[in-house]
Design a protein around this motif. Structure first.
Motif, PDB file in Angstrom:
ATOM      1  N   CYS A 238       0.818  -1.218   0.000  1.00  0.00           N
ATOM      2  CA  CYS A 238       0.000   0.000   0.000  1.00  0.00           C
ATOM      3  C   CYS A 238       0.851   1.267   0.000  1.00  0.00           C
ATOM      4  CB  CYS A 238      -0.942  -0.007   1.198  1.00  0.00           C
ATOM      5  SG  CYS A 238      -2.231  -1.259   1.081  1.00  0.00           S
ATOM      6  N   ALA A 239       1.925   1.271   0.786  1.00  0.00           N
ATOM      7  CA  ALA A 239       2.780   2.459   0.847  1.00  0.00           C
ATOM      8  C   ALA A 239       3.372   2.759  -0.519  1.00  0.00           C
ATOM      9  CB  ALA A 239       3.892   2.255   1.878  1.00  0.00           C
ATOM     10  N   GLY A 240       3.897   1.733  -1.184  1.00  0.00           N
ATOM     11  CA  GLY A 240       4.477   1.945  -2.503  1.00  0.00           C
ATOM     12  C   GLY A 240       3.441   2.337  -3.536  1.00  0.00           C
ATOM     13  N   MET A 241       2.261   1.742  -3.447  1.00  0.00           N
ATOM     14  CA  MET A 241       1.211   2.001  -4.419  1.00  0.00           C
ATOM     15  C   MET A 241       0.696   3.443  -4.328  1.00  0.00           C
ATOM     16  SD  MET A 241      -2.079  -0.450  -5.106  1.00  0.00           S
ATOM     17  CE  MET A 241      -2.761  -0.165  -3.477  1.00  0.00           C
ATOM     18  N   CYS A 242       0.720   4.011  -3.129  1.00  0.00           N
ATOM     19  CA  CYS A 242       0.135   5.338  -2.915  1.00  0.00           C
ATOM     20  C   CYS A 242       1.161   6.466  -2.808  1.00  0.00           C
ATOM     21  CB  CYS A 242      -0.724   5.332  -1.651  1.00  0.00           C
ATOM     22  SG  CYS A 242      -2.078   4.147  -1.671  1.00  0.00           S
ATOM     23  N   PHE A 243       2.361   6.154  -2.282  1.00  0.00           N
ATOM     24  CA  PHE A 243       3.263   7.246  -1.913  1.00  0.00           C
ATOM     25  C   PHE A 243       4.675   7.139  -2.487  1.00  0.00           C
ATOM     26  CE2 PHE A 243       0.256   6.682   1.677  1.00  0.00           C
ATOM     27  CZ  PHE A 243      -0.389   7.901   1.595  1.00  0.00           C
TER      28      PHE A 243
ATOM     29  N   ILE B 133      16.775  10.929  -9.514  1.00  0.00           N
ATOM     30  CA  ILE B 133      16.899   9.462  -9.598  1.00  0.00           C
ATOM     31  C   ILE B 133      15.912   8.792  -8.651  1.00  0.00           C
ATOM     32  CG2 ILE B 133      18.407   7.512  -9.083  1.00  0.00           C
ATOM     33  CD1 ILE B 133      20.733   9.121 -10.165  1.00  0.00           C
ATOM     34  N   SER B 134      15.858   9.242  -7.407  1.00  0.00           N
ATOM     35  CA  SER B 134      14.942   8.632  -6.442  1.00  0.00           C
ATOM     36  C   SER B 134      13.488   8.832  -6.840  1.00  0.00           C
ATOM     37  CB  SER B 134      15.182   9.210  -5.044  1.00  0.00           C
ATOM     38  OG  SER B 134      16.447   8.830  -4.550  1.00  0.00           O
ATOM     39  N   THR B 135      13.187   9.983  -7.440  1.00  0.00           N
ATOM     40  CA  THR B 135      11.822  10.230  -7.889  1.00  0.00           C
ATOM     41  C   THR B 135      11.462   9.311  -9.044  1.00  0.00           C
ATOM     42  OG1 THR B 135      12.354  12.542  -7.422  1.00  0.00           O
ATOM     43  CG2 THR B 135      10.204  12.096  -8.385  1.00  0.00           C
ATOM     44  N   THR B 136      12.404   9.103  -9.965  1.00  0.00           N
ATOM     45  CA  THR B 136      12.179   8.178 -11.072  1.00  0.00           C
ATOM     46  C   THR B 136      11.974   6.767 -10.561  1.00  0.00           C
ATOM     47  OG1 THR B 136      13.551   9.565 -12.516  1.00  0.00           O
ATOM     48  CG2 THR B 136      13.140   7.302 -13.235  1.00  0.00           C
ATOM     49  N   ILE B 137      12.806   6.344  -9.620  1.00  0.00           N
ATOM     50  CA  ILE B 137      12.641   5.010  -9.033  1.00  0.00           C
ATOM     51  C   ILE B 137      11.330   4.932  -8.256  1.00  0.00           C
ATOM     52  CG2 ILE B 137      13.605   3.424  -7.310  1.00  0.00           C
ATOM     53  CD1 ILE B 137      16.364   4.351  -8.257  1.00  0.00           C
ATOM     54  N   GLY B 138      10.922   6.054  -7.658  1.00  0.00           N
ATOM     55  CA  GLY B 138       9.625   6.081  -6.981  1.00  0.00           C
ATOM     56  C   GLY B 138       8.484   5.799  -7.931  1.00  0.00           C
ATOM     57  N   LEU B 139       8.530   6.394  -9.119  1.00  0.00           N
ATOM     58  CA  LEU B 139       7.496   6.123 -10.121  1.00  0.00           C
ATOM     59  C   LEU B 139       7.530   4.661 -10.551  1.00  0.00           C
ATOM     60  CD1 LEU B 139       5.271   7.426 -11.878  1.00  0.00           C
ATOM     61  CD2 LEU B 139       7.038   7.828 -13.622  1.00  0.00           C
ATOM     62  N   ILE B 140       8.737   4.120 -10.725  1.00  0.00           N
ATOM     63  CA  ILE B 140       8.880   2.707 -11.099  1.00  0.00           C
ATOM     64  C   ILE B 140       8.292   1.803 -10.019  1.00  0.00           C
ATOM     65  CG2 ILE B 140      10.568   0.868 -11.488  1.00  0.00           C
ATOM     66  CD1 ILE B 140      12.393   3.007 -12.753  1.00  0.00           C
ATOM     67  N   LEU B 141       8.614   2.074  -8.752  1.00  0.00           N
ATOM     68  CA  LEU B 141       8.114   1.249  -7.656  1.00  0.00           C
ATOM     69  C   LEU B 141       6.616   1.410  -7.461  1.00  0.00           C
ATOM     70  CD1 LEU B 141      10.961   1.598  -4.994  1.00  0.00           C
ATOM     71  CD2 LEU B 141      10.553  -0.264  -6.594  1.00  0.00           C
ATOM     72  N   GLN B 142       6.094   2.596  -7.780  1.00  0.00           N
ATOM     73  CA  GLN B 142       4.648   2.797  -7.649  1.00  0.00           C
ATOM     74  C   GLN B 142       3.905   1.918  -8.652  1.00  0.00           C
ATOM     75  OE1 GLN B 142       3.825   6.747  -6.709  1.00  0.00           O
ATOM     76  NE2 GLN B 142       1.625   6.499  -6.572  1.00  0.00           N
ATOM     77  N   PHE B 143       4.382   1.851  -9.881  1.00  0.00           N
ATOM     78  CA  PHE B 143       3.784   0.973 -10.884  1.00  0.00           C
ATOM     79  C   PHE B 143       3.972  -0.489 -10.488  1.00  0.00           C
ATOM     80  CE2 PHE B 143       2.938   4.575 -13.284  1.00  0.00           C
ATOM     81  CZ  PHE B 143       2.381   4.269 -14.518  1.00  0.00           C
TER      82      PHE B 143
ATOM     83  N   GLN C 294       1.580  -5.523  -8.611  1.00  0.00           N
ATOM     84  CA  GLN C 294       1.574  -6.657  -7.682  1.00  0.00           C
ATOM     85  C   GLN C 294       0.290  -6.721  -6.868  1.00  0.00           C
ATOM     86  OE1 GLN C 294       5.373  -7.388  -5.520  1.00  0.00           O
ATOM     87  NE2 GLN C 294       6.189  -5.732  -6.768  1.00  0.00           N
ATOM     88  N   PHE C 295      -0.338  -5.570  -6.665  1.00  0.00           N
ATOM     89  CA  PHE C 295      -1.587  -5.527  -5.901  1.00  0.00           C
ATOM     90  C   PHE C 295      -2.779  -5.964  -6.750  1.00  0.00           C
ATOM     91  CE2 PHE C 295      -5.230  -3.486  -3.880  1.00  0.00           C
ATOM     92  CZ  PHE C 295      -5.006  -3.746  -2.543  1.00  0.00           C
ATOM     93  N   VAL C 296      -2.770  -5.612  -8.035  1.00  0.00           N
ATOM     94  CA  VAL C 296      -3.939  -5.820  -8.897  1.00  0.00           C
ATOM     95  C   VAL C 296      -3.912  -7.147  -9.639  1.00  0.00           C
ATOM     96  CG1 VAL C 296      -5.131  -4.942 -10.952  1.00  0.00           C
ATOM     97  CG2 VAL C 296      -4.388  -3.358  -9.168  1.00  0.00           C
ATOM     98  N   LEU C 297      -2.752  -7.534 -10.169  1.00  0.00           N
ATOM     99  CA  LEU C 297      -2.712  -8.671 -11.096  1.00  0.00           C
ATOM    100  C   LEU C 297      -3.096 -10.016 -10.461  1.00  0.00           C
ATOM    101  CD1 LEU C 297      -2.217  -9.377 -14.025  1.00  0.00           C
ATOM    102  CD2 LEU C 297       0.187  -9.790 -13.477  1.00  0.00           C
ATOM    103  N   PRO C 298      -2.571 -10.390  -9.281  1.00  0.00           N
ATOM    104  CA  PRO C 298      -2.950 -11.701  -8.734  1.00  0.00           C
ATOM    105  C   PRO C 298      -4.459 -11.900  -8.559  1.00  0.00           C
ATOM    106  CG  PRO C 298      -1.013 -10.870  -7.609  1.00  0.00           C
ATOM    107  CD  PRO C 298      -1.510  -9.755  -8.466  1.00  0.00           C
ATOM    108  N   PRO C 299      -5.195 -10.934  -7.947  1.00  0.00           N
ATOM    109  CA  PRO C 299      -6.648 -11.164  -7.844  1.00  0.00           C
ATOM    110  C   PRO C 299      -7.346 -11.161  -9.195  1.00  0.00           C
ATOM    111  CG  PRO C 299      -6.058  -8.985  -7.008  1.00  0.00           C
ATOM    112  CD  PRO C 299      -4.795  -9.726  -7.212  1.00  0.00           C
TER     113      PRO C 299
END
Length: 396
Positions: A55-60, A334-344, A349-354
């Motif tokens: 949830c933290a990665g997905m939102c923030f 760089i951290s902001t770019t990686i943040g966007l990558i981790l958010q996706f 990971q949250f959506v695909l399995p269900p």
């Protein structure tokens, strides 16, 4: 003492912190049956608890990625490790369902701070000639950390109880917190104030950042879903729980081996575009073979398909993180770019399995799960082709 451990390289302490952070993700699946028996955790609560750390990665992730530049990379890693340590200890002491959910959320923020800041901090610490290999080793944090947890957690739980896992892993995290505090030099003071809004705006207006995020999103959800459905293989083939834990750990560690091997290949001059597209091509073959012929294949071939998927998926993961350093709109982003990558990644990971579970229950066959994952890999190949166009390469 400092002389003896200096040869390890300061950047390797950061990489170790990534592995320690990922261990907190891998500690939960093994303990779920015991938590259900001792705390009355329901099946629905178990599923939510497994996904809460995303949830933290997905939102923030993007927002926190911009904040790391202001707070400082080292401080963010230390804060993340501190949150993981404290939350794990509190959950082990309180031993209630509510505390597990609250502390799992806090662990999610700690994990996110470490994984957001790690790559940029490694870039500052590692020699330029060894950076591709070090990034490959860094990208192994998820598979390696989860693999270590999946092997160690059953032993701790068998000898003591599930809180021993939480306390033991918090001790490992605290060790890296102390070592990074002592070994990593103080950050250079920022001469100009970093505007978080400008970093976010810069990243969101940079097409390569979106492409990297989309590529990783098409991969991460697939890996998480395929590994998540491995218990169906064990149940179908009547594999003992102790053996199944070791087999699952082997799949996670295979991903770590693949990412590290990819880092070495990148350092030796292999083309990142070819590695990523080759990885996706192998993912198509492995995923479709596994899902299309799941009931016909013997267990050895089923496991080999999943193992190969995880191993060669490392080509995609390591290449993406190494290219994030190159395609970021600026070093400060760089951290902001990686943040966007981790958010996706977290969203995938949250959506695909269900979604896969719903599709299988609707159609009554696993075939369409293989089709969906193959289509996602085809999109990954297309996004990769678009990323390495001359227009984008000239702008970075």
């Amino acid at each position: 003492m400092s002389y003896r451990i200096q040869w390890l390289g300061k950047d390797l302490w950061v990489i170790g912190a990534g592995f320690a952070a990922a261990m907190h993700i891998g500690k939960l699946p093994v303990a779920i049956p015991v938590l259900q028996a001792e705390l009355g955790l329901t099946l629905v609560q178990s599923g939510l608890l497994l996904s809460f750390i995303q949830c933290a990665g997905m939102c923030f992730a993007l927002l926190l990625g911009s904040y790391t530049a202001k707070l400082g990379l080292k401080r963010c890693v230390l804060l993340g490790l501190a949150l993981l340590t404290a939350a794990s200890i509190c959950a082990g002491l309180m031993q209630s369902v509510l505390s597990l959910f609250v502390m799992r959320t806090i662990e999610g923020f700690g994990f996110l701070l470490v994984t957001l800041s790690g790559p940029a901090l490694i870039r500052e610490l590692a020699p330029a000639h060894s950076l591709p290999m070090k990034m490959g080793l860094w990208t192994a944090y998820m598979g390696g950390g989860m693999g270590i947890a999946l092997m160690a957690a059953p032993l701790l739980m068998q000898q003591w109880s599930w809180p021993a896992i939480w306390f033991g892993f918090s001790a490992v995290t605290f060790f890296f917190l102390v070592m990074i505090a002592l070994m990593i030099p103080k950050p250079v003071p920022v001469t100009q104030p970093v505007q978080m809004r400008s970093l976010i705006r810069m990243t969101l207006r940079h097409p390569p950042a979106w492409l990297l995020a989309c590529i990783f999103g098409t991969y991460a959800g697939q890996w998480f879903a395929l590994v998540g459905f491995m218990p169906t293989i064990y149940e179908q083939n009547q594999i003992a729980p102790a053996v199944s834990g070791m087999l699952t750990a082997g799949v996670s560690i295979a991903n770590a081996v693949g990412t590290f091997a990819c880092g070495i290949m990148l350092q030796r001059g292999l083309n990142a575009k070819k590695l990523m597209q080759s990885g996706f091509a192998i993912l198509i073959f492995c995923a479709f073979s596994f899902y299309a012929f799941k009931t016909q294949m013997p267990f050895v071939l089923q496991y080999a398909s999943v193992f190969s998927f995880s191993l060669f998926g490392g080509l995609v993961a390591a290449s993406i993180f190494s290219q994030a350093l190159h395609f970021a709109p600026s070093p400060s982003a760089i951290s902001t770019t990686i943040g966007l990558i981790l958010q996706f990644s977290a969203l995938s990971q949250f959506v695909l399995p269900p979604c896969i579970a719903w599709l299988v229950s609707l159609t009554g066959t696993w075939l369409w799960a293989g089709v969906v994952m193959s289509v996602l890999s085809l999109f990954g190949i297309w996004f990769t082709q678009h990323l390495f166009t001359k227009t984008f390469i000239q702008t970075v």
